[in-house]
Design an enzyme around this catalytic site. Structure first.
Site, short mmCIF file in Angstrom:
data_model
loop_
_atom_site.label_atom_id
_atom_site.label_comp_id
_atom_site.label_asym_id
_atom_site.label_seq_id
_atom_site.Cartn_x
_atom_site.Cartn_y
_atom_site.Cartn_z
N CYS A 277 0.79 -1.24 0.00
CA CYS A 277 0.00 0.00 0.00
C CYS A 277 0.82 1.29 0.00
CB CYS A 277 -1.02 -0.01 1.15
SG CYS A 277 -0.52 -0.86 2.63
N ARG A 306 7.76 -10.64 5.05
CA ARG A 306 7.42 -10.51 6.47
C ARG A 306 8.43 -11.29 7.29
NH1 ARG A 306 1.57 -9.96 6.18
NH2 ARG A 306 1.26 -8.43 4.50
N GLN A 324 1.16 -11.12 -3.41
CA GLN A 324 -0.24 -10.85 -3.12
C GLN A 324 -1.02 -10.43 -4.36
OE1 GLN A 324 0.39 -7.88 0.03
NE2 GLN A 324 -0.73 -9.25 1.40
N ASP A 326 -3.10 -8.06 -4.92
CA ASP A 326 -3.42 -6.86 -4.17
C ASP A 326 -4.07 -5.79 -5.05
OD1 ASP A 326 -3.49 -5.54 -1.79
OD2 ASP A 326 -1.32 -5.40 -1.54
N HIS A 328 -5.76 -1.45 -4.51
CA HIS A 328 -6.18 -0.34 -3.66
C HIS A 328 -7.16 0.52 -4.43
CE1 HIS A 328 -2.34 -1.72 -2.03
NE2 HIS A 328 -2.82 -1.34 -0.86
N LYS A 412 -11.21 -4.41 9.33
CA LYS A 412 -10.94 -5.27 8.18
C LYS A 412 -12.00 -6.37 8.08
CE LYS A 412 -7.85 -8.50 10.58
NZ LYS A 412 -6.59 -9.26 10.52
N HIS A 458 -8.35 -1.50 0.77
CA HIS A 458 -7.32 -2.49 0.45
C HIS A 458 -8.05 -3.81 0.22
CE1 HIS A 458 -4.11 0.04 2.53
NE2 HIS A 458 -5.23 0.54 3.00
#
Length: 579
Positions: A277, A306, A324, A326, A328, A412, A458
């Site tokens: 992000c 991570r 990911q 992902d 946004h 979330k 997200h």
């Protein structure tokens, strides 16, 4: 009548006491450890005067069932430290616990089972053993366990048991466990040559083999098409960034423990990104936007890192590096509910329509009452929760709520999915971020010409390649649908005489973007078929002199067998990917 979760826990705890009684009946000099309730059952730790083997478990089960039939009463009482030491004078582990409880000023309680057994225990039990279904529990295995988890302490014998409300539930769970072993993604991943790990690379960092890469690519290519249809634009961001970016985002200090240590360069400290992000926000900031531009949906297959302790890593389910699915979404407040609803619809499309996963639900994670670990003002949290909850209700999809599990920058929604054998996994996390506009100064120009703050959604319907593919391996037991299978077709020549025609067939398949392989080995046709079937390839095309003469292929479909001969163009219609 269906029992409550409290009742089943009481049954499991009571069974732990009955297990201790059965062990004492076999070994009267046994020293007792602890016997807690765990997921799906219970265990009890013992220091035994003689060895115990798995062959002894049926005997212990028999004794436990005999005890159940005696309709023994469970009764508890509060006791003084002096009485506790007297009652458990012959049990050193219990005396150690008593000493600890006294120091912590905890109330001591003891529970009797009939007149034959006494244990130091805070309770939750049935009132009478007649409440315990005698056919709904099973002792499963024996393991070693250090007292209090320290290798400096004596090693005890731990006996595990399963317990459910009915015999049918017990049987289903045992079947699930056995089936899960067969479907273990680590075992199938090796057998199907999907991925590997190398100590020289490091734990938690999977290496994708050609078959696994084909699987990843099939999902990613489909996702790109779907996201384009749903109004997303694709972006790409680097794997590292300066420390300043992560301070701006709040990952430092809120998320620093999960990030890899800083990389020191000549112009400052850099970090491997743990989230996509912050980078994507800078793409949004690269140019001004008006109310007409919104919503803007940026999608990326972004690799993140991570810092996970090595002992917590588990195949593809928990890794240190993963990619990911992902995206946004940058939108106005009046667009949030509709956009979040569309995100839920997209999840539903992926799970139901694409992968055939029908058992799933949403989990709304809310902030705890103590908001010290969260960023932002209570008013912002309240508004964000209201918008998400409204969208969830309108979606018509099932959901639950859980306090204290929100991300530091907003509530979330996790999508929990269940595999074909009922195993549940968290597939994706979707968040409403109302702080990004403040931290990154994300704005748009409204109709009145003034700068207004944004909301950021997200979303990642497929989560990470690693975790989601681990789930899919289990869900399909490695027998992937045609569009997803790493190798869709195996061409099997009957003999060397047919090899030239087999190569022609292979070339035609590849020209149509079918992932195909040719088995040109000197093995018998039967051996070639068995080898291809162990690789769970959806279609086998057998070609011999007869097929060569008619310019056909003999088709075998996985799990269905022989489909007969057909023209290659006709066969190709079976391998077309879904829309």
């Amino acid at each position: 009548m269906k029992m409550s979760s409290e009742n089943i826990e009481n049954i499991r705890h009571s069974l732990a006491h009955l297990l201790a009684m059965a062990v004492l009946a076999k070994f009267p000099k046994t020293k007792l450890g602890i016997g807690p309730v765990i997921e799906h059952g219970f265990y009890y730790d013992f220091l035994l005067p003689a060895p115990l083997s798995p062959d002894d478990l049926p005997e212990l089960e028999k004794t436990m069932r005999e005890l159940i039939a005696q309709n023994l009463v469970f009764s508890g009482e509060k006791i003084t430290p002096q009485k506790a030491r007297t009652l458990f004078a012959a049990q050193p582990f219990k005396l150690e616990l008593i000493k600890e409880f006294i120091k912590e000023k905890k109330q001591l309680t003891a529970y009797r089972t009939g007149d034959a057994f006494l244990d130091l225990c805070k309770g939750g039990h049935v009132k009478n053993t007649s409440e315990i279904p005698a056919d709904a529990f099973k002792l499963t295995h024996i393991a070693g366990a250090y007292w209090r988890g320290s290798e400096k302490n004596p090693q005890l014998t731990r006996i595990y048991g399963l317990a459910f409300q009915t015999k049918e539930e017990l049987g289903k769970h045992i079947w699930q466990e056995e089936e899960a072993k067969k479907r273990d993604h680590r075992v199938l991943g090796e057998r199907l040559k999907l991925f590997t790990f190398a100590p020289e690379v490091g734990p938690g960092l999977p290496l994708w083999l050609p078959n696994g890469t084909a699987l990843r690519d099939a999902i990613e290519e489909r996702a790109k098409k779907v996201e384009a249809q749903w109004g997303y634009q694709r972006v790409a961001t680097p794997h590292i960034a300066k420390e300043d970016l992560f301070r701006m985002s709040g990952h430092i200090p809120y998320y620093a423990d999960s990030m890899f240590p800083a990389i020191q360069l000549d112009d400052g400290n850099y970090y491997l990104k743990a989230m996509n992000c912050p980078h994507t926000h800078m793409i949004y900031k690269a140019q001004p936007h008006s109310w007409r531009d919104l919503p803007i949906r940026y999608a990326e297959y972004g690799t993140v890192y991570r810092y996970e302790l090595s002992g917590t890593l588990a195949g593809l389910l928990r890794t240190r590096g993963f990619t990911q699915n992902d995206a946004h979404i940058y939108c106005r407040e009046d667009q949030v509910e509709k956009e979040f609803l569309n995100v839920m619809r997209l999840h539903e499309y992926w799970y139901k329509e694409v992968f055939g996963i029908t058992d799933f639900y949403m989990r709304l994670s809310l902030p705890a009452e103590d908001k010290k670990k969260y960023a932002g003002l209570p008013a912002g949290w309240k508004k964000a929760v209201e918008l998400i909850r409204s969208a969830m209700k309108k979606s018509g999809l099932p959901f639950v709520e859980a306090e204290g599990e929100a991300a530091f920058y907003g509530p979330k929604v996790d999508f929990q999915i269940k595999s074909a054998i009922g195993r549940e996994e968290s597939a994706s996390t979707n968040q409403l971020d109302f702080l990004a506009t403040e931290r990154f100064n994300l704005t748009y120009t409204d109709t009145d010409g003034k700068k207004k703050p944004l909301y950021v959604i997200h979303r990642a319907p497929l989560g990470s390649h690693e975790r989601f593919i681990a789930f899919l391996i289990e869900h399909y037991a490695g027998a992937f649908p045609v569009w997803l299978a790493p190798v869709q077709v195996a061409v099997l020549p009957v003999s060397e005489k047919s090899l030239g025609y087999a190569e022609t067939v292979l070339k035609a398949l590849k020209e149509k973007d079918v992932r195909a392989e040719l088995d040109a080995s000197n093995e018998t046709l039967g051996k070639k078929i068995r080898t291809a079937e162990t690789q769970k390839i959806p279609y086998l095309l057998v070609v011999g002199e007869r097929e060569q003469a008619s310019r056909n292929v003999a088709v075998r479909e996985r799990s269905k067998g022989d489909l007969g001969a057909m023209a290659l163009d006709q066969f190709l219609t079976l391998t077309r990917p879904p829309v």
